[in-house]
Enzyme design. Structure first.
Site, short mmCIF file in Angstrom:
data_model
loop_
_atom_site.label_atom_id
_atom_site.label_comp_id
_atom_site.label_asym_id
_atom_site.label_seq_id
_atom_site.Cartn_x
_atom_site.Cartn_y
_atom_site.Cartn_z
N HIS A 64 0.82 -1.21 0.00
CA HIS A 64 0.00 0.00 0.00
C HIS A 64 0.86 1.26 0.00
O HIS A 64 1.96 1.28 0.54
CB HIS A 64 -0.90 0.03 1.24
CG HIS A 64 -1.78 -1.16 1.36
ND1 HIS A 64 -2.18 -1.67 2.57
CD2 HIS A 64 -2.36 -1.96 0.43
CE1 HIS A 64 -2.96 -2.72 2.39
NE2 HIS A 64 -3.08 -2.92 1.08
N LYS A 73 6.17 6.28 8.11
CA LYS A 73 5.62 5.33 9.06
C LYS A 73 6.74 4.76 9.93
O LYS A 73 7.84 4.49 9.44
CB LYS A 73 4.92 4.18 8.33
CG LYS A 73 3.72 4.60 7.51
CD LYS A 73 3.12 3.43 6.78
CE LYS A 73 1.98 3.86 5.90
NZ LYS A 73 2.40 4.33 4.60
N TYR A 133 1.71 1.23 14.38
CA TYR A 133 2.54 2.15 13.60
C TYR A 133 2.11 3.59 13.80
O TYR A 133 0.96 3.89 14.01
CB TYR A 133 2.56 1.78 12.12
CG TYR A 133 1.26 1.48 11.45
CD1 TYR A 133 0.71 2.37 10.53
CD2 TYR A 133 0.57 0.31 11.70
CE1 TYR A 133 -0.48 2.09 9.88
CE2 TYR A 133 -0.61 0.02 11.05
CZ TYR A 133 -1.14 0.93 10.14
OH TYR A 133 -2.32 0.64 9.50
N ASP A 172 -6.69 -6.15 -1.96
CA ASP A 172 -5.32 -6.56 -2.28
C ASP A 172 -5.27 -7.64 -3.36
O ASP A 172 -4.28 -7.74 -4.08
CB ASP A 172 -4.60 -7.02 -1.01
CG ASP A 172 -4.18 -5.84 -0.14
OD1 ASP A 172 -4.16 -4.70 -0.64
OD2 ASP A 172 -3.88 -6.06 1.05
#
Length: 187
Positions: A64, A73, A133, A172
């Site tokens: 992604h 991130k 995250y 996905d």
């Protein structure tokens, strides 16, 4: 510094961060994030959102990225084990289209810093994993993009054990190829 160790890899900007763990017979303590230590290590980002996900063995999320609102991130696993991957999508980068992967687990306590303009994904290797995250921008649901996790042009070598069944989201399963992503960028 001294509270964290930072390793780099062949792709500029990616960093694996290992915190110093202070343990004794009661358990352990560690700082998972200290702005001053991270800034000194070359990670000078302000994070505005924390996320957490839980997944079972065989779940593969990714690859992604964000189009207009890219995010730095800082990712880690607090329970279980995942194989975490970042793919360089930075225009003009010498490593454009290359990937790097790292094993993140509750045991090794490593964190992975993934800068803006990278595609990101992970595969759960343990029976269950919790993944957290920090992000440098807020989530914009209409800004998501993705590339197939098994795209041959990128060639990520996922450590998929024999017999493991992968679980992907419907989104996905339909991600575009790297070639389609490149064509889209040129349009």
């Amino acid at each position: 510094m001294g509270k964290i160790t930072v390793e780099t890899c062949h792709i500029d900007g990616l960093k694996v961060v290992t915190p110093t763990v202070f343990g004794d017979n009661r358990g352990y303590f560690m700082e998972t994030y200290n702005y001053n230590d991270f800034r000194e290590a070359g990670i000078d980002q302000v994070f505005v959102q924390d996320n957490q996900s839980a997944s079972k063995k065989g779940v593969l999320r990714g690859l992604h990225f964000q189009y207009q609102y890219p995010q730095d991130k800082l990712v880690r696993v607090i329970r279980g084990e995942v194989y975490d991957v970042a793919v360089d999508l930075r225009e003009g980068s010498a490593t454009f289209g290359q990937w790097f992967g790292v094993l993140l687990s509750e045991e090794n306590k490593k964190q992975f810093f993934v800068p803006k303009n990278f595609a990101h994904g992970f595969l759960v290797l343990s029976d269950y994993a919790e993944f957290v995250y920090k992000c440098s921008d807020f989530y914009h649901p209409n800004d998501e993009g993705g590339i197939r996790f098994d795209d041959p042009d990128i060639g990520v070598k996922w450590p998929i054990p024999e017999g493991m069944e992968l679980t992907l989201s419907d989104k996905d399963k339909k991600q575009k190829s790297f070639a389609e992503y490149l064509k889209e960028k040129q349009a």
